[in-house]
Design a protein around this motif. Structure first.
Motif, short mmCIF file in Angstrom:
data_model
loop_
_atom_site.label_atom_id
_atom_site.label_comp_id
_atom_site.label_asym_id
_atom_site.label_seq_id
_atom_site.Cartn_x
_atom_site.Cartn_y
_atom_site.Cartn_z
N ARG A 246 0.93 -1.52 -0.23
CA ARG A 246 0.46 0.08 0.23
C ARG A 246 0.90 1.32 0.06
O ARG A 246 0.93 2.16 -0.67
N MET A 247 2.20 1.12 0.84
CA MET A 247 2.73 2.39 0.67
C MET A 247 3.43 2.31 -0.30
O MET A 247 3.10 3.53 -0.64
N ALA A 248 4.08 1.01 -1.05
CA ALA A 248 4.33 1.56 -2.99
C ALA A 248 3.75 1.93 -4.02
O ALA A 248 3.67 2.83 -5.02
N ARG A 249 2.37 1.30 -3.14
CA ARG A 249 1.07 2.21 -4.34
C ARG A 249 0.84 3.19 -4.25
O ARG A 249 -0.06 4.21 -5.32
N ASN A 250 0.86 4.06 -2.71
CA ASN A 250 0.68 5.36 -2.89
C ASN A 250 1.85 6.24 -3.88
O ASN A 250 1.42 7.29 -4.02
N LEU A 251 2.78 5.81 -3.71
CA LEU A 251 3.51 6.29 -3.96
C LEU A 251 3.62 6.21 -5.71
O LEU A 251 4.25 7.07 -6.95
N LEU A 252 3.48 4.92 -6.12
CA LEU A 252 3.05 5.06 -7.37
C LEU A 252 1.82 5.83 -7.93
O LEU A 252 2.13 6.54 -9.37
N MET A 253 0.78 5.65 -7.60
CA MET A 253 -0.24 6.97 -7.95
C MET A 253 0.87 8.51 -7.96
O MET A 253 0.36 8.94 -9.23
N TRP A 254 1.52 8.53 -7.25
CA TRP A 254 2.03 10.20 -6.86
C TRP A 254 3.07 10.04 -9.07
O TRP A 254 2.95 11.02 -8.81
N ALA A 255 3.64 8.82 -8.49
CA ALA A 255 4.79 9.43 -9.80
C ALA A 255 3.37 9.24 -11.42
O ALA A 255 3.85 10.00 -11.87
N LYS A 256 2.20 8.39 -11.52
CA LYS A 256 1.95 9.02 -12.53
C LYS A 256 1.27 10.45 -12.69
O LYS A 256 1.12 10.46 -14.23
N GLN A 257 1.00 11.02 -11.54
CA GLN A 257 0.37 12.08 -11.84
C GLN A 257 1.32 13.31 -12.11
O GLN A 257 0.84 14.12 -12.43
N HIS A 258 3.15 12.90 -11.53
CA HIS A 258 3.65 13.73 -12.18
C HIS A 258 4.83 12.87 -13.04
O HIS A 258 5.60 14.08 -13.43
N ASP A 259 3.80 11.76 -14.15
CA ASP A 259 4.13 11.30 -15.52
C ASP A 259 6.19 11.12 -15.31
O ASP A 259 6.95 10.99 -16.02
N ASN A 260 6.48 10.25 -13.60
CA ASN A 260 8.05 10.46 -13.93
C ASN A 260 7.46 8.72 -14.07
O ASN A 260 7.64 7.93 -13.40
N ILE A 261 8.32 9.10 -15.22
CA ILE A 261 8.57 7.25 -15.67
C ILE A 261 9.22 6.23 -15.56
O ILE A 261 8.30 4.98 -15.38
N GLN A 262 10.25 7.01 -15.36
CA GLN A 262 11.60 6.11 -14.58
C GLN A 262 10.74 5.39 -13.03
O GLN A 262 10.67 4.21 -12.60
N MET A 263 10.37 6.40 -12.06
CA MET A 263 9.54 5.93 -10.86
C MET A 263 8.71 5.19 -11.38
O MET A 263 8.22 4.49 -10.54
N GLN A 264 7.74 5.34 -12.27
CA GLN A 264 6.49 4.52 -12.20
C GLN A 264 6.97 2.59 -13.14
O GLN A 264 6.40 1.30 -12.45
N SER A 265 8.04 2.71 -13.02
CA SER A 265 8.31 1.53 -14.00
C SER A 265 9.51 0.65 -12.78
O SER A 265 8.93 -0.64 -13.27
N GLU A 266 9.67 1.38 -12.27
CA GLU A 266 10.67 0.69 -11.27
C GLU A 266 9.86 0.53 -10.23
O GLU A 266 10.26 -0.57 -9.83
#
Length: 282
Positions: A246-266
């Motif tokens: 759930r912690m990682a999913r929160n960060l994934l949502m942030w990465a998607k909202q900010h178009d951080n492709i590398q962070m999304q992939s990782e």
């Protein structure tokens, strides 16, 4: 201890154009530990600005490889270590984070609580810890900047004494474990909380809102207000693996909202083996 001599030598090979050299460097760095990687980063920071940027870009995949191996070792365990997993998420974003220092902070906080409340146990200890965390240690929910990703990284939460419901709940759980208090995370939809339960008591706490105690009725009213139909599973203890995901999913949502492709992939690579809704991207 870092292998200073060999690490320094590896820096000179990081920008070698020979693919065989790069493969050998990667293989050697795969055996490094966090101290070795920190020594490598320190050496690179002593170089010129342009060279620093190029070399830091080269070692980022190596750092992620190390995080990924450690993360999977935690989540693949029969008894995943919540503290180690949360620290690994912090280390993922902050390669120079002092993880040992974070653990020492938690040790000191738990010791200060126990010194202030000697001999306290059971539900009274759980209630006092929630109050102590809010009013003596001054942890509070970050209501002004809820979406700040630093709210999810344990090192930053400990430094700033602010976070979101799940990260503050994790701090509570780690302090409770040190203090010998049996507390559990609760995956309440839209708002993570913690609870203490024994044969006579079931008490929920909201570390995001100053450790406010709640009963099951309060939780049901919260869910209904959020248009969520209450279900018994909402109140069950959350396993460490589900908390970390759930912690990682929160960060994934942030990465998607900010178009951080590398962070999304990782993050998707970290989550995919444990969450069927996630498809890892390379």
């Amino acid at each position: 201890m870092p292998r200073t001599a060999s690490i320094d030598a590896l820096v000179t090979l990081l920008d070698d154009p020979d693919a065989a050299v790069q493969a050998a460097v990667r293989e050697e760095l795969a055996t490094c530990g966090p101290d070795d990687l920190a020594a490598l980063r320190k050496h690179i920071r002593s170089l010129g600005e342009a060279e620093q940027e190029a070399l830091m870009d080269r070692i980022q995949p190596l750092h992620f490889d190390m995080v990924q191996r450690a993360w999977h070792a935690v989540l693949d365990s029969d008894t995943p270590d919540l503290e180690r997993g949360a620290l690994l998420l912090a280390w993922y974003r902050y390669p120079d984070a002092d993880l040992h220092g974070c653990q020492e902070q938690l040790d000191a906080m738990a010791a200060s609580f126990q010194n202030a409340h000697p001999g306290l146990s059971g539900h009274r200890a759980a209630m006092e810890l929630a109050d102590y965390m809010a009013h003596e240690l001054h942890f509070t929910g970050n209501k002004d900047d809820y979406k700040d990703p630093d709210n999810s990284f344990l090192n930053r939460v400990l430094k700033r004494r602010t976070g979101i419901p799940i990260s503050l709940s994790v701090v509570y759980l780690l302090l409770a474990e040190r203090a010998g208090i049996k507390a559990y995370g609760v995956n309440l939809p839209r708002h993570f909380i913690v609870k203490y339960q024994d044969d006579q008591h079931e008490i929920f706490f909201d570390p995001f809102n100053d450790g406010q105690p709640m009963d099951r009725g309060d939780c049901v009213r919260f869910l209904l207000k959020a248009n969520v139909q209450p279900h018994p599973q909402h109140f069950a203890p959350a396993p460490p693996r589900s908390i970390l995901l759930r912690m990682a999913r929160n960060l994934l949502m942030w990465a998607k909202q900010h178009d951080n492709i590398q962070m999304q992939s990782e993050l998707m690579q970290l989550m995919a083996p444990y969450d069927p809704s996630i498809e890892a991207s390379e």
